[in-house]
Write an enzyme that holds these catalytic residues in place. Structure first.
Site, PDB file in Angstrom:
ATOM      1  N   ASP A  90      41.512  55.686  35.965  1.00 43.78           N
ATOM      2  CA  ASP A  90      40.389  54.855  35.502  1.00 43.78           C
ATOM      3  C   ASP A  90      39.096  55.399  36.117  1.00 43.78           C
ATOM      4  OD1 ASP A  90      39.165  52.672  34.236  1.00 43.78           O
ATOM      5  OD2 ASP A  90      39.445  51.357  35.965  1.00 43.78           O
ATOM      6  N   HIS A  91      38.108  55.675  35.297  1.00 44.31           N
ATOM      7  CA  HIS A  91      36.811  56.196  35.770  1.00 44.31           C
ATOM      8  C   HIS A  91      36.965  57.429  36.665  1.00 44.31           C
ATOM      9  CE1 HIS A  91      34.441  52.979  34.003  1.00 44.31           C
ATOM     10  NE2 HIS A  91      35.362  52.147  34.430  1.00 44.31           N
ATOM     11  N   HIS A 113      31.520  45.312  34.669  1.00 40.40           N
ATOM     12  CA  HIS A 113      32.634  45.135  35.609  1.00 40.40           C
ATOM     13  C   HIS A 113      32.300  44.018  36.600  1.00 40.40           C
ATOM     14  CE1 HIS A 113      33.128  49.503  34.485  1.00 40.40           C
ATOM     15  NE2 HIS A 113      34.329  49.031  34.243  1.00 40.40           N
ATOM     16  N   GLY A 114      33.314  43.324  37.062  1.00 40.56           N
ATOM     17  CA  GLY A 114      33.114  42.318  38.116  1.00 40.56           C
ATOM     18  C   GLY A 114      32.946  40.924  37.556  1.00 40.56           C
ATOM     19  N   GLY A 146      35.421  45.947  31.596  1.00 39.93           N
ATOM     20  CA  GLY A 146      34.735  44.753  32.108  1.00 39.93           C
ATOM     21  C   GLY A 146      35.083  43.499  31.333  1.00 39.93           C
ATOM     22  N   ALA A 147      36.362  43.364  30.947  1.00 37.36           N
ATOM     23  CA  ALA A 147      36.740  42.256  30.059  1.00 37.36           C
ATOM     24  C   ALA A 147      37.058  40.957  30.801  1.00 37.36           C
ATOM     25  CB  ALA A 147      37.929  42.667  29.196  1.00 37.36           C
ATOM     26  N   SER A 148      37.189  41.016  32.126  1.00 34.82           N
ATOM     27  CA  SER A 148      37.421  39.763  32.878  1.00 34.82           C
ATOM     28  C   SER A 148      36.235  38.845  32.693  1.00 34.82           C
ATOM     29  CB  SER A 148      37.572  40.055  34.377  1.00 34.82           C
ATOM     30  OG  SER A 148      38.773  40.712  34.649  1.00 34.82           O
ATOM     31  N   ASN A 174      40.443  46.565  29.390  1.00 34.23           N
ATOM     32  CA  ASN A 174      40.660  46.699  30.837  1.00 34.23           C
ATOM     33  C   ASN A 174      40.431  45.382  31.577  1.00 34.23           C
ATOM     34  OD1 ASN A 174      40.829  49.369  30.156  1.00 34.23           O
ATOM     35  ND2 ASN A 174      39.188  50.063  31.503  1.00 34.23           N
TER      36      ASN A 174
HETATM   37  P1  13P Z   1      36.922  43.842  35.179  1.00 34.41           P
HETATM   38  O1  13P Z   1      37.016  44.045  36.671  1.00 34.41           O
HETATM   39  O2  13P Z   1      35.655  43.180  34.758  1.00 34.41           O
HETATM   40  O3  13P Z   1      38.133  43.172  34.648  1.00 34.41           O
HETATM   41  O4  13P Z   1      36.869  45.298  34.518  1.00 34.41           O
HETATM   42  C1  13P Z   1      37.949  46.180  34.698  1.00 34.41           C
HETATM   43  C2  13P Z   1      37.617  47.519  34.157  1.00 34.41           C
HETATM   44  O5  13P Z   1      36.917  47.681  33.190  1.00 34.41           O
HETATM   45  C3  13P Z   1      38.225  48.690  34.839  1.00 34.41           C
HETATM   46  O6  13P Z   1      37.763  49.899  34.327  1.00 34.41           O
END
Ligand code: 13P
Length: 284
Positions: A82-83, A180-181, A209-211, A230
């Site tokens: 990831d990244h 993200h976050g 950043g779907a959380s 994600n």
């Molecule tokens: P969140 O931490 O917002 O769920 O995002 C995760 C993400 O995109 C990891 O690449």
């Protein structure tokens, strides 16, 4: 079964009109929670390791854990970087056994992002590993950003088409308003932009950043054409909340299994809910 590529899972998702969940892996309990949920939901699943995850657990442990999980699971499992930050890191992960890598050149100028992704894709594709790239900037937290700046950081559909044609990634992460976050306000997704990107780009699209993004927005994103989603922060929230509760209810508890066990169950529940929301339940 052996680890499968992210591209394979995401292409099936794109055809089926759903998204596959990708969950960040930092320790054994997270891994077990994700795999148990995937088995219960009969869902394909993507495990991924961020820079922080690799530093915390070590690349050898990440690969070994994911391999054991994939080999013993009855659902398809992929392991993604990831990244990823460089060509060298992508090569290291491929050699260690990752089935997929993301190489994030989104902070580089357009031409340099293309060159980096193309270089990684040439090698990765020769050895059967899939590649995710990112175009546009997915923020850390975006509350202080004014609208004009927000738009300027989003993925441009025309650029996306040119980028995919020239860099040849298998998946593209798009910036359409997520970050993200933990969100302080409600995230606003630019669905028009997503539709326009989808119409111009013929590879699966990824939502980072779907959380914390409302369920209705996630459903709409899947309908328009997001094929990989994600999730990291919501697992952290579930984990830490359960640990806090256990220690509050049992201040004298010293057994790690009794402290972390309920956290594993809490994360498993979150993953199951996400799989149903993304539509990947029952797709293994
Ligand atoms: P969140 O931490 O917002 O769920 O995002 C995760 C993400 O995109 C990891 O690449």
């Amino acid at each position: 079964m052996a680890l499968v590529t992210v591209a394979e899972l995401a292409r099936a998702a794109a055809e089926g009109g759903y998204a596959v969940g990708a969950f960040n892996l930092n320790n054994m309990e997270i891994l077990q929670a994700v795999i148990a949920a995937a088995e219960e939901e009969r869902s394909p699943v993507i495990l991924q390791a961020s820079q922080g995850g690799l530093k915390y657990a070590g690349i050898d442990y990440i690969v070994a854990m994911a391999r054991v999980a994939a080999e013993s699971a009855s659902v398809p499992v992929a392991l993604n970087l990831d990244h990823g930050t460089s060509f060298a890191q992508a090569m290291q992960c491929i050699r260690q056994g990752f089935s997929a890598v993301m190489v994030d050149g989104s902070k580089l100028p357009f031409e340099e992002n293309i060159a980096l992704v193309k270089r990684v894709a040439d090698v990765a594709h020769a050895v059967g590993v899939s590649v995710e790239a990112e175009l546009g900037k997915i923020g850390g937290t975006e509350d202080d950003i004014i609208v004009a700046e927000r738009e300027a950081t989003m993925t441009d559909p025309q650029e996306a088409a040119e980028f995919v044609k020239r860099a040849q990634p298998d998946l593209l992460a798009v910036a359409i308003g997520t970050a993200h976050g933990v969100y302080r306000g409600e995230p606003r997704l630019d669905f028009e932009r997503l539709t326009s990107i989808k119409n111009k780009v013929d590879i699966p699209l990824v939502l980072h950043g779907a959380s914390g993004v409302p369920d209705e927005a996630i459903r709409k994103a899947c309908q328009i054409g997001i094929s990989k989603i994600n999730i990291d922060t919501e697992l952290r929230v579930a984990f830490s909340g359960a640990v806090r509760k256990t220690l509050k209810d049992n201040p004298g508890e010293i057994d790690p299994r009794k402290i972390i066990g309920p956290a594993r169950e809490a994360m498993q529940q979150v993953v199951r809910e996400k799989m149903r929301l993304f539509g990947c339940s029952g797709k293994a």
